[in-house]
Design a protein around this motif. Structure first.
Motif: not given
Length: 164
Positions: A39-49, A85-96
């Protein structure tokens, strides 16, 4: 404790790790790893490291190794444009993993040099989806607080940070 983060009320498969990469200026590398094999996860970067404002949000806990006292850090309230916005997101693919450098050169850091601090980072996710960012709809971003893992906790490992 140099182990990895623990999933209590967190997101199974996501793990924050921190390590020191520079002593002057003191800098940490924060890595978000997706240990899920499928599973990939897309994270809203707000209030994270991964948030560009991370050092101003009170996410980092520093304890002076010599005195055992926690360094007081008041978290700032940051006004955000909603929806994210899309710039506020980061996607982490499986195993990355996604890595981000944090320079700890803020005014709240004590002037004492040399010094060592035990550092951890913790908080709560604002938005996390089990999909790639390109698959998110505008309605997902508008309702980010209703995302499947919104409010779930994260905690990193503890690292000894040397300041010179």
């Amino acid at each position: 404790m140099s182990g990895s983060s623990k999933v209590k009320d967190g997101v199974s498969g996501l793990e924050f790790k921190i390590s020191q990469i520079s002593k002057n200026p003191p800098s940490l590398l924060v890595t978000l790893k997706n240990n899920n094999p499928s599973l990939p996860f897309t994270i809203l970067k707000w209030n994270t490291p991964l948030d560009p404002q991370a050092t101003n949000l009170g996410l980092f806990k520093l304890v002076d190794e010599e005195t055992g006292k926690e360094i007081p850090m008041d978290g700032l309230k940051v006004n955000r444009l909603i929806p994210p916005s899309k710039e506020d997101l980061v996607t982490v693919a499986p195993g990355t993993e996604e890595a981000h450098e944090i320079v700890m050169n803020k005014p709240w850091l004590p002037e004492k040099r040399p010094a060592s601090y035990n550092v951890t980072v913790s908080g709560k996710f604002s938005g996390v989806w089990e999909k790639y960012g390109d698959d998110l709809q505008a309605s997902d971003l508008e309702a980010y607080l209703d995302s499947p893992f919104s409010g779930k906790s994260f905690t990193s490992n503890e690292v000894s940070m040397r300041v010179e």
